[in-house]
Write an enzyme that holds these catalytic residues in place. Structure first.
Site, PDB file in Angstrom:
ATOM      1  N   PHE A  24       0.726  -1.241  -0.023  1.00 44.83           N
ATOM      2  CA  PHE A  24       0.156  -0.036  -0.122  1.00 44.83           C
ATOM      3  C   PHE A  24       0.912   1.327   0.100  1.00 44.83           C
ATOM      4  CE2 PHE A  24      -2.203   3.490   2.208  1.00 44.83           C
ATOM      5  CZ  PHE A  24      -3.370   3.410   1.230  1.00 44.83           C
ATOM      6  N   GLY A  25       0.611   2.079  -1.096  1.00 44.62           N
ATOM      7  CA  GLY A  25       1.430   3.401  -1.022  1.00 44.62           C
ATOM      8  C   GLY A  25       0.598   4.549  -0.504  1.00 44.62           C
ATOM      9  N   TYR A  26       0.968   5.549   0.055  1.00 40.64           N
ATOM     10  CA  TYR A  26       0.050   6.583   0.606  1.00 40.64           C
ATOM     11  C   TYR A  26       0.712   8.094   0.022  1.00 40.64           C
ATOM     12  CZ  TYR A  26       2.945   6.299   4.599  1.00 40.64           C
ATOM     13  OH  TYR A  26       4.152   6.162   5.644  1.00 40.64           O
ATOM     14  N   GLY A  27       2.008   7.775  -0.205  1.00 42.58           N
ATOM     15  CA  GLY A  27       2.803   9.029  -0.526  1.00 42.58           C
ATOM     16  C   GLY A  27       3.230   9.225  -2.057  1.00 42.58           C
ATOM     17  N   SER A  28       4.733   9.107  -2.160  1.00 44.73           N
ATOM     18  CA  SER A  28       5.175   9.103  -3.209  1.00 44.73           C
ATOM     19  C   SER A  28       5.012   7.852  -4.035  1.00 44.73           C
ATOM     20  CB  SER A  28       6.784   9.287  -3.127  1.00 44.73           C
ATOM     21  OG  SER A  28       7.509   8.280  -2.441  1.00 44.73           O
ATOM     22  N   GLU A  99      12.661   3.176   1.064  1.00 47.02           N
ATOM     23  CA  GLU A  99      12.006   3.501   2.378  1.00 47.02           C
ATOM     24  C   GLU A  99      12.764   3.282   3.585  1.00 47.02           C
ATOM     25  OE1 GLU A  99       8.979   4.989   1.843  1.00 47.02           O
ATOM     26  OE2 GLU A  99       9.108   4.449  -0.237  1.00 47.02           O
TER      27      GLU A  99
END
Length: 189
Positions: A24-28, A99
């Protein structure tokens, strides 16, 4: 906790036994997919909200002058939309490096934006106990920090502006991101 979390993530969350993993990606990770994936689709998680409270020593800033990037903070009843990517476990060699600046992987339920159902997925988040954590500040102070920050991945402001546009493209509203964007645009003009 050190802000370089590569070995800690491998130790805490071995994934080699799995055929694939939903990330799950929520930023870049929403707008910068520099990794191979099998499938992608919009998703959301409950109980978390985005905040520009994490320092970036390696992408949007430097060790001497870290930028500000997103992490997630727990918030009862909150819903955070993003993109989910089905990846093979070997993709985490790249992702753990990308990350590494204070982020740990955790498993969380993912819900699909465009269909019913859920699945287990992995998300990177940076808690207050990591060396790169900057913590809360006013929208103006966060935007001013971002406006003056630059790192190997470019201006910190690009991170905010690209994310805000990506969220609009998904028809998602995030008060924090859009408030920082508004302040940032005023400072940059």
């Amino acid at each position: 906790m050190s802000h370089n979390t590569i070995s800690l993530n491998k130790q805490r969350q071995p994934l080699d036994h799995l055929e694939s993993v939903w990330l799950f990606g929520y930023g870049s990770l929403i707008y910068k997919t520099d990794f191979p994936f099998l499938h992608s689709k919009p998703a959301y998680i409950y109980g978390w909200q985005r905040r520009f409270w994490q320092g970036s020593h390696d992408h949007r800033g430097t060790p001497e002058a870290p930028g500000r990037v997103l992490t997630l903070i727990e918030s009862a009843g909150a819903r955070c939309a993003g993109m989910a990517y089905e990846v093979t476990p070997d993709t985490f060699e790249h992702l753990d490096h990308r990350e590494k600046n204070g982020y740990l992987r955790i498993f969380t339920p993912l819900h699909w934006l465009d269909e019913s159902g859920e699945t287990e997925g992995v998300v990177y988040l940076a808690g207050a106990d990591n060396e790169a954590y900057l913590g809360p500040a006013s929208d103006h102070d966060i935007a001013a920090h971002i406006a003056r920050s630059h790192g190997p991945s470019g201006p910190n402001s690009d991170y905010v502006l690209k994310l805000a546009q990506a969220l609009r493209d998904m028809s998602e509203h995030d008060e924090h991101v859009f408030a920082i964007e508004k302040q940032l645009l005023a400072l940059l003009s």
